[in-house]
Scaffold this motif. Sequence first.
Motif, PDB file in Angstrom:
ATOM      1  N   UNK A   1       0.803  -1.210   0.000  1.00 35.57           N
ATOM      2  CA  UNK A   1       0.000   0.000   0.000  1.00 35.57           C
ATOM      3  C   UNK A   1       0.844   1.271   0.000  1.00 35.57           C
ATOM      4  N   UNK A   2       2.156   1.136   0.250  1.00 33.51           N
ATOM      5  CA  UNK A   2       3.042   2.290   0.273  1.00 33.51           C
ATOM      6  C   UNK A   2       4.447   1.834  -0.106  1.00 33.51           C
ATOM      7  N   UNK A   3       5.396   2.754  -0.104  1.00 33.26           N
ATOM      8  CA  UNK A   3       6.759   2.449  -0.538  1.00 33.26           C
ATOM      9  C   UNK A   3       7.588   1.762   0.543  1.00 33.26           C
ATOM     10  N   UNK A   4       7.059   1.636   1.767  1.00 33.68           N
ATOM     11  CA  UNK A   4       7.823   1.049   2.863  1.00 33.68           C
ATOM     12  C   UNK A   4       7.964  -0.466   2.735  1.00 33.68           C
ATOM     13  N   UNK A   5       6.931  -1.098   2.203  1.00 30.94           N
ATOM     14  CA  UNK A   5       6.921  -2.556   2.104  1.00 30.94           C
ATOM     15  C   UNK A   5       5.509  -3.085   2.250  1.00 30.94           C
TER      16      UNK A   5
ATOM     17  N   UNK B   1      10.897  -2.346   4.843  1.00 34.22           N
ATOM     18  CA  UNK B   1      11.819  -3.279   4.200  1.00 34.22           C
ATOM     19  C   UNK B   1      13.266  -2.800   4.245  1.00 34.22           C
ATOM     20  N   UNK B   2      13.501  -1.518   4.059  1.00 32.92           N
ATOM     21  CA  UNK B   2      14.864  -0.989   4.007  1.00 32.92           C
ATOM     22  C   UNK B   2      15.599  -1.120   5.333  1.00 32.92           C
ATOM     23  N   UNK B   3      14.836  -1.213   6.434  1.00 38.14           N
ATOM     24  CA  UNK B   3      15.433  -1.319   7.766  1.00 38.14           C
ATOM     25  C   UNK B   3      15.356  -2.732   8.331  1.00 38.14           C
TER      26      UNK B   3
END
Length: 253
Positions: free
Chosen positions: A178-182, A215-217
């Motif tokens: 739903x967003x760019x975070x994951x 996801x990046x973290x």
Amino acid sequence: LIYVSHKQFGKLTMGQESQVSDGMSDGLDLSYAAGAFAGMDTSLLVAGMKFRNDNTGAAVSSTKIRTVFKSFDGGRRDLIRYETPKLNGFKGEVDLYDSGEWGVGAHYDNKFGGVQVRVRAFYENLASTSDTGDVWQIGASVKHDSGVSLTGLYGKADPDSGNDHTTYAATLGYTANMNSLGATGIGVHFEGTQDMAGDGIDGQAFGVGFNQQIKSAGANIYGNVMWWDVDVPSTSTQLDSLVTFMVGGQVKF
């Protein structure tokens, strides 16, 4: 812990390890929303919170959420285990515990077209070290490629005295980016028990939750709101319903 593993003949393990029932409910739900509810056993997140008496004094009772609400998942024990090779998504196991008690379990994971399926089931004979006696539990989760999932759980224990203990639960979930975070998981969850804390004591709980991947973290944040209600015999002091709210985070290394 020592083990011998063979692709064709299976795996033999001896030492301290998860018993056959360990993780059978918290690892069942295929949706990302499972992180908001600790799988199918949400009371793990608020185990020690107590209900208030429903009377003039409204004092805090001795009844905790975990006293009434729980699955039959086990823990770690000294054991000897045999696991079958995995065949068409199926794997079986047989455990012999140090006390002479034993258990059998089954795991099934497969995908049919756009539908992913997971089934977990076990039976344990625990009469030697507890009054729980025979215990069995079965659960299944299905998830469509659209992100919609449905998970259900049901189990019973036959104690030495009193009524059978019963646990059941269901989660309707949705997983999507739903967003760019994951990945994001949202869901609604229901669980209940009968006679778990004593004859004539029944519990029902309902809630909504979310789980957001970062996801990046290598992390995720989650939260839920749950309503807990306990019915006790008419001869006992009645208990007020309880509402819990929580948020949390997890980092995976």
